[in-house]
Design an enzyme around this catalytic site. Structure first.
Site, PDB file in Angstrom:
ATOM      1  N   ASN A 211       0.842  -1.193   0.000  1.00 39.83           N
ATOM      2  CA  ASN A 211       0.000   0.000   0.000  1.00 39.83           C
ATOM      3  C   ASN A 211       0.877   1.243   0.000  1.00 39.83           C
ATOM      4  O   ASN A 211       2.107   1.136   0.041  1.00 39.83           O
ATOM      5  CB  ASN A 211      -0.963  -0.032   1.194  1.00 39.83           C
ATOM      6  CG  ASN A 211      -0.223  -0.056   2.500  1.00 39.83           C
ATOM      7  OD1 ASN A 211       0.460   0.891   2.863  1.00 39.83           O
ATOM      8  ND2 ASN A 211      -0.322  -1.171   3.226  1.00 39.83           N
ATOM      9  N   ARG A 212       0.239   2.391  -0.052  1.00 39.84           N
ATOM     10  CA  ARG A 212       0.987   3.634  -0.312  1.00 39.84           C
ATOM     11  C   ARG A 212       1.481   4.335   0.955  1.00 39.84           C
ATOM     12  O   ARG A 212       1.957   5.447   0.888  1.00 39.84           O
ATOM     13  CB  ARG A 212       0.104   4.593  -1.114  1.00 39.84           C
ATOM     14  CG  ARG A 212      -0.294   4.026  -2.464  1.00 39.84           C
ATOM     15  CD  ARG A 212      -1.271   4.938  -3.168  1.00 39.84           C
ATOM     16  NE  ARG A 212      -0.703   6.247  -3.400  1.00 39.84           N
ATOM     17  CZ  ARG A 212      -1.408   7.357  -3.545  1.00 39.84           C
ATOM     18  NH1 ARG A 212      -2.712   7.315  -3.461  1.00 39.84           N
ATOM     19  NH2 ARG A 212      -0.812   8.510  -3.747  1.00 39.84           N
TER      20      ARG A 212
END
Ligand code: CTP
Length: 416
Positions: A211-212
């Protein structure tokens, strides 16, 4: 912390209002000392209302309190924004012809000045010499930024944005050790565990589901906790190690996957007073890890593999359940929520539901989306408690200021 915010007479004085707010939101006491000229740009009423304190410009009012000595002596930080060419000249030469320059002479704390003026004035040899003299004496002079000035002209001389000034002040304070590890603070003697970054779930030796999350908010939480006196463990998921002045005091435990994160948190939890689950944890992982790189088939079709996923444990909910099973009230458990609004409800609706679902003591909700929160230096956070319908809104501000607000809320919970 006691801050004196000096404001001298430039059009950028309006930006000092935003800087004042950032200090106030972080819980600092701010006394504004404008010069007479500054009041042409932003009036006394505004400063008094925003700071919640009376405002003085000269040494003659409230003389019985000897403000020109007391304010400087008692300050933990003096910041002058904007600092005009005239103010720099008076400060460099030790003049004390108003309250602000008197404060600058009596201050023994870090002094930060943020010049703002037209490019010609900034580049004039007199100003260059004054700035050099101030820097030699240990004053932190923030470089003005380049851009549109008051009129049509552009060039170096603009006051940086309030958030940048605020971050520079915090950095100076951390550097000089105003809030160094071990100093007495609201978290002195407390053991805290912060998880940060984003987990990665490997598919094969090359690929992962991730994820970011950048880890910036978690780093800020760990660094601020050290400054407030805590013993800090940072369970870091795929992020750079903290690099701030207090980084050396943070014990880093790097992990990659949700299961590794769970193991690290559970082993640290037994001795922790506070656990802050800031990490973005993958809810699913591939059911099977392929020991060799997954290849495309060369059979002339467009076929693609299907990846089967299985659920990861909910680490936060597990911590809450274990604490309840032990009949304990410690550790204090803080959750984070990355939310987006949708047709089912607003960010706050979702956050309130998540708080109820997770059962933690404090939930910090951020709105996420393209260019929001992930990877940014700033965010807006909503602090929610299970026993209180009120929501504390922090920001938009630096992730450091969000961290300060979170620890203030945690210190309140610890004090109960
Ligand atoms: N969290 C956790 N274990 C998981 C997923 C999340 O401990 N498997 C923690 C996060 O560290 C965070 C909080 O739960 O403190 C909320 O994370 P978030 O991703 O916003 O929520 P989810 O529980 O994953 O819910 P959803 O994705 O359905 O909104």
């Amino acid at each position: 912390m006691r801050v004196v915010l000096g404001v001298s007479g430039g059009i950028a004085a309006y930006k000092a209002c935003a800087l004042l707010r950032l200090f106030r939101e972080a819980g600092d006491d701010v006394t504004v000392v404008p010069t007479r000229a500054a009041l042409h740009f932003v009036g006394e009423t505004t400063w008094a209302a925003l700071s919640g304190r009376p405002v003085q410009t000269d040494v003659w009012a409230q003389a019985h309190e000897v403000p020109h000595v007391r304010l400087g002596q008692e300050a933990d930080l003096v910041v002058v924004a904007p600092a005009t060419a005239d103010l720099l000249a008076r400060a460099a030469h030790g003049l004390a012809d108003d309250l602000l320059t008197s404060v600058l002479l009596t201050a023994r704390c870090p002094v930060v000045v943020a010049p703002a003026m037209h490019t010609e004035m900034w580049e004039h040899p007199a100003t260059v010499a004054n700035v050099a003299l101030l820097r030699r004496r240990g004053v932190e002079v923030i470089e003005p930024s380049s851009g549109r000035l008051t009129g049509a002209d552009t060039g170096p001389g603009r006051l940086p944005e309030a958030i940048e000034l605020y971050a520079a002040c915090r950095e100076v304070l951390a550097r000089v050790g105003t809030s160094t590890p071990g100093a007495s603070g609201p978290l002195t003697g407390r053991r805290v565990v912060v998880t940060a970054g984003g987990t990665r779930e490997p598919l094969d030796p090359v690929r992962y589901l991730g994820n970011r999350s950048s880890g910036k908010q978690g780093s800020a939480l760990a660094e601020v906790a050290v400054e407030l006196g805590a013993e800090v463990r940072l369970v870091s998921c795929n992020m750079p190690a903290p690099s701030g002045p207090t980084a050396g005091a943070i014990e880093c435990l790097p992990v990659q996957t949700a299961l590794e994160l769970q193991a690290a948190v559970r082993s640290a939890a037994s001795t922790a007073d506070v656990i802050v689950m800031c990490a973005a944890v993958a809810d699913f992982r591939p059911a099977h890890y392929q020991g060799a790189k997954i290849k495309k088939t060369d059979d002339g079709t467009e076929s693609a593999p299907t990846i089967e996923l299985v659920r990861n444990p909910d680490i936060l909910a597990g911590l809450v359940a274990e604490r309840a099973a032990a009949g304990a009230t410690s550790p204090v458990i803080v959750g984070f929520a990355a939310e987006t609004g949708d047709e089912q409800g607003t960010v706050l609706d979702h956050a309130r539901a998540k708080l109820a679902r997770k059962g933690c003591d404090l939930l910090v909700a951020n709105e996420v989306g393209v260019d929001k929160t992930f990877g940014q230096d700033t965010s807006t956070a909503y602090l929610l408690r299970p026993d209180n319908d009120e929501v504390t809104v922090v920001g938009p501000t630096t992730k450091r200021a969000v961290a300060e607000a979170v620890w203030r809320a945690v210190a309140d919970l610890l004090a109960r």
